[in-house]
Design a protein around this motif. Sequence first.
Motif, PDB file in Angstrom:
ATOM      1  N   ARG A   1       1.196   6.277   3.125  1.00  0.00           N
ATOM      2  CA  ARG A   1       0.650   5.083   3.762  1.00  0.00           C
ATOM      3  C   ARG A   1       1.210   3.844   3.080  1.00  0.00           C
ATOM      4  N   VAL A   2       1.238   2.744   3.830  1.00  0.00           N
ATOM      5  CA  VAL A   2       1.723   1.477   3.297  1.00  0.00           C
ATOM      6  C   VAL A   2       0.597   0.862   2.478  1.00  0.00           C
ATOM      7  N   GLU A   3       0.889   0.588   1.223  1.00  0.00           N
ATOM      8  CA  GLU A   3      -0.110   0.016   0.322  1.00  0.00           C
ATOM      9  C   GLU A   3      -0.095  -1.511   0.370  1.00  0.00           C
ATOM     10  N   GLY A   4       1.071  -2.107   0.628  1.00  0.00           N
ATOM     11  CA  GLY A   4       1.154  -3.558   0.689  1.00  0.00           C
ATOM     12  C   GLY A   4       2.595  -4.012   0.825  1.00  0.00           C
ATOM     13  N   ALA A   5       2.757  -5.305   1.126  1.00  0.00           N
ATOM     14  CA  ALA A   5       4.088  -5.888   1.256  1.00  0.00           C
ATOM     15  C   ALA A   5       4.044  -7.314   0.738  1.00  0.00           C
ATOM     16  N   HIS A   6       5.117  -7.727   0.084  1.00  0.00           N
ATOM     17  CA  HIS A   6       5.200  -9.122  -0.365  1.00  0.00           C
ATOM     18  C   HIS A   6       6.662  -9.576  -0.386  1.00  0.00           C
ATOM     19  N   LEU A   7       6.830 -10.880  -0.202  1.00  0.00           N
ATOM     20  CA  LEU A   7       8.143 -11.503  -0.154  1.00  0.00           C
ATOM     21  C   LEU A   7       8.349 -12.288  -1.436  1.00  0.00           C
ATOM     22  N   GLU A   8       9.485 -12.017  -2.106  1.00  0.00           N
ATOM     23  CA  GLU A   8       9.755 -12.672  -3.386  1.00  0.00           C
ATOM     24  C   GLU A   8      11.258 -12.874  -3.541  1.00  0.00           C
ATOM     25  N   HIS A   9      11.678 -14.122  -3.697  1.00  0.00           N
ATOM     26  CA  HIS A   9      13.081 -14.470  -3.928  1.00  0.00           C
ATOM     27  C   HIS A   9      14.017 -13.907  -2.859  1.00  0.00           C
ATOM     28  N   GLY A  10      13.602 -13.945  -1.607  1.00  0.00           N
ATOM     29  CA  GLY A  10      14.445 -13.458  -0.523  1.00  0.00           C
ATOM     30  C   GLY A  10      14.450 -11.950  -0.349  1.00  0.00           C
ATOM     31  N   LEU A  11      13.587 -11.251  -1.083  1.00  0.00           N
ATOM     32  CA  LEU A  11      13.482  -9.797  -0.971  1.00  0.00           C
ATOM     33  C   LEU A  11      12.085  -9.431  -0.476  1.00  0.00           C
ATOM     34  N   LEU A  12      12.033  -8.610   0.548  1.00  0.00           N
ATOM     35  CA  LEU A  12      10.765  -8.099   1.055  1.00  0.00           C
ATOM     36  C   LEU A  12      10.511  -6.755   0.390  1.00  0.00           C
ATOM     37  N   HIS A  13       9.408  -6.651  -0.345  1.00  0.00           N
ATOM     38  CA  HIS A  13       9.029  -5.412  -1.033  1.00  0.00           C
ATOM     39  C   HIS A  13       7.879  -4.775  -0.266  1.00  0.00           C
ATOM     40  N   ILE A  14       8.041  -3.510   0.109  1.00  0.00           N
ATOM     41  CA  ILE A  14       6.993  -2.762   0.801  1.00  0.00           C
ATOM     42  C   ILE A  14       6.658  -1.565  -0.072  1.00  0.00           C
ATOM     43  N   ASP A  15       5.411  -1.517  -0.547  1.00  0.00           N
ATOM     44  CA  ASP A  15       4.970  -0.443  -1.434  1.00  0.00           C
ATOM     45  C   ASP A  15       4.283   0.645  -0.623  1.00  0.00           C
ATOM     46  N   LEU A  16       4.654   1.889  -0.903  1.00  0.00           N
ATOM     47  CA  LEU A  16       4.121   3.048  -0.203  1.00  0.00           C
ATOM     48  C   LEU A  16       3.511   4.002  -1.212  1.00  0.00           C
ATOM     49  N   ILE A  17       2.509   4.734  -0.785  1.00  0.00           N
ATOM     50  CA  ILE A  17       1.880   5.725  -1.657  1.00  0.00           C
ATOM     51  C   ILE A  17       1.651   7.005  -0.863  1.00  0.00           C
ATOM     52  N   ARG A  18       1.900   8.122  -1.509  1.00  0.00           N
ATOM     53  CA  ARG A  18       1.642   9.426  -0.883  1.00  0.00           C
ATOM     54  C   ARG A  18       0.337   9.961  -1.447  1.00  0.00           C
ATOM     55  N   GLU A  19      -0.626  10.174  -0.554  1.00  0.00           N
ATOM     56  CA  GLU A  19      -1.942  10.673  -0.945  1.00  0.00           C
ATOM     57  C   GLU A  19      -2.191  12.004  -0.257  1.00  0.00           C
ATOM     58  N   LEU A  20      -2.019  13.070  -0.996  1.00  0.00           N
ATOM     59  CA  LEU A  20      -2.290  14.394  -0.444  1.00  0.00           C
ATOM     60  C   LEU A  20      -3.784  14.667  -0.513  1.00  0.00           C
ATOM     61  N   PRO A  21      -4.359  15.285   0.527  1.00  0.00           N
ATOM     62  CA  PRO A  21      -5.765  15.684   0.445  1.00  0.00           C
ATOM     63  C   PRO A  21      -5.939  16.736  -0.643  1.00  0.00           C
ATOM     64  N   GLU A  22      -7.132  16.818  -1.180  1.00  0.00           N
ATOM     65  CA  GLU A  22      -7.409  17.773  -2.268  1.00  0.00           C
ATOM     66  C   GLU A  22      -6.992  19.190  -1.881  1.00  0.00           C
ATOM     67  N   ALA A  23      -7.238  19.571  -0.626  1.00  0.00           N
ATOM     68  CA  ALA A  23      -6.915  20.933  -0.185  1.00  0.00           C
ATOM     69  C   ALA A  23      -5.408  21.194  -0.192  1.00  0.00           C
ATOM     70  N   MET A  24      -4.591  20.143  -0.108  1.00  0.00           N
ATOM     71  CA  MET A  24      -3.140  20.298  -0.062  1.00  0.00           C
ATOM     72  C   MET A  24      -2.505  20.272  -1.456  1.00  0.00           C
ATOM     73  N   LYS A  25      -3.222  19.762  -2.438  1.00  0.00           N
ATOM     74  CA  LYS A  25      -2.658  19.646  -3.787  1.00  0.00           C
ATOM     75  C   LYS A  25      -2.571  21.020  -4.439  1.00  0.00           C
ATOM     76  N   PRO A  26      -1.529  21.222  -5.239  1.00  0.00           N
ATOM     77  CA  PRO A  26      -1.438  22.498  -5.948  1.00  0.00           C
ATOM     78  C   PRO A  26      -2.561  22.603  -6.979  1.00  0.00           C
ATOM     79  N   ARG A  27      -3.058  23.791  -7.145  1.00  0.00           N
ATOM     80  CA  ARG A  27      -4.108  23.990  -8.147  1.00  0.00           C
ATOM     81  C   ARG A  27      -3.738  25.179  -9.024  1.00  0.00           C
ATOM     82  N   LYS A  28      -4.177  25.097 -10.239  1.00  0.00           N
ATOM     83  CA  LYS A  28      -3.851  26.147 -11.198  1.00  0.00           C
ATOM     84  C   LYS A  28      -4.879  27.262 -11.085  1.00  0.00           C
TER      85      LYS A  28
END
Length: 148
Positions: free
Chosen positions: A105-132
Motif C-alpha cells: 500500500r502507498v504510505e505517503g508521497a512528498h515533493l522535494e527539490h524537484g523529486l517526487l518520493h512515493i513511499d510504499l509498505i508491504r503488510e502481510l496478514p498474520e496468516a501469510m507471514k512465515p512462522r517458526k
Amino acid sequence: MRHLDFSPLYRSTVGFDRLFSMLDTANSDAPSYPPYNIERTGENTYRITMAVAGFAEADLTVEAKEHVLTIKGEKQEEEAERDILYRGIASRAFERRFQIAEYVRVEGAHLEHGLLHIDLIRELPEAMKPRKIEIGASSPKQIETKSH
C-alpha cells in the motif's frame, strides 16, 4: 535463440517476489519520461523517486487503485507567455503506471527539490507471514527384552 529482456518487469513492479509471473504484461516500448528510481528502503518498505522538475504539487496526482499505482503530471497554464529560446527542461504532461503487489500500500508521497518520493509498505496478514515451528524432542524409547 533470442535473449528475452526482463528489464521492463523490474522497472514497473514493486513488492513482487516472482516478477516473471508478469511476463504477459511486459511492455518493451515503455515511455522513459519522467525518469525514476525504485529502491528498497527496508525489509518491507519501498520508495519510488521520480524526477519531476518544474512541476508543482498542484500539477501532480498520485492514485492507487486495484494494484495499480498511477502518477500523473500536467502543468497548469502559465499566466504569461514567455519567449523561450531553448527548451531543455521537459514540462509535457505524463502518466506513469506501476503494478504493485497485493499487500503493498502507498504510505505517503512528498515533493522535494524537484523529486517526487512515493513511499510504499508491504503488510502481510498474520496468516501469510512465515512462522517458526518448534521441534519437540521425544523421550527415547527403551527396547524391552523378554527373558525366558
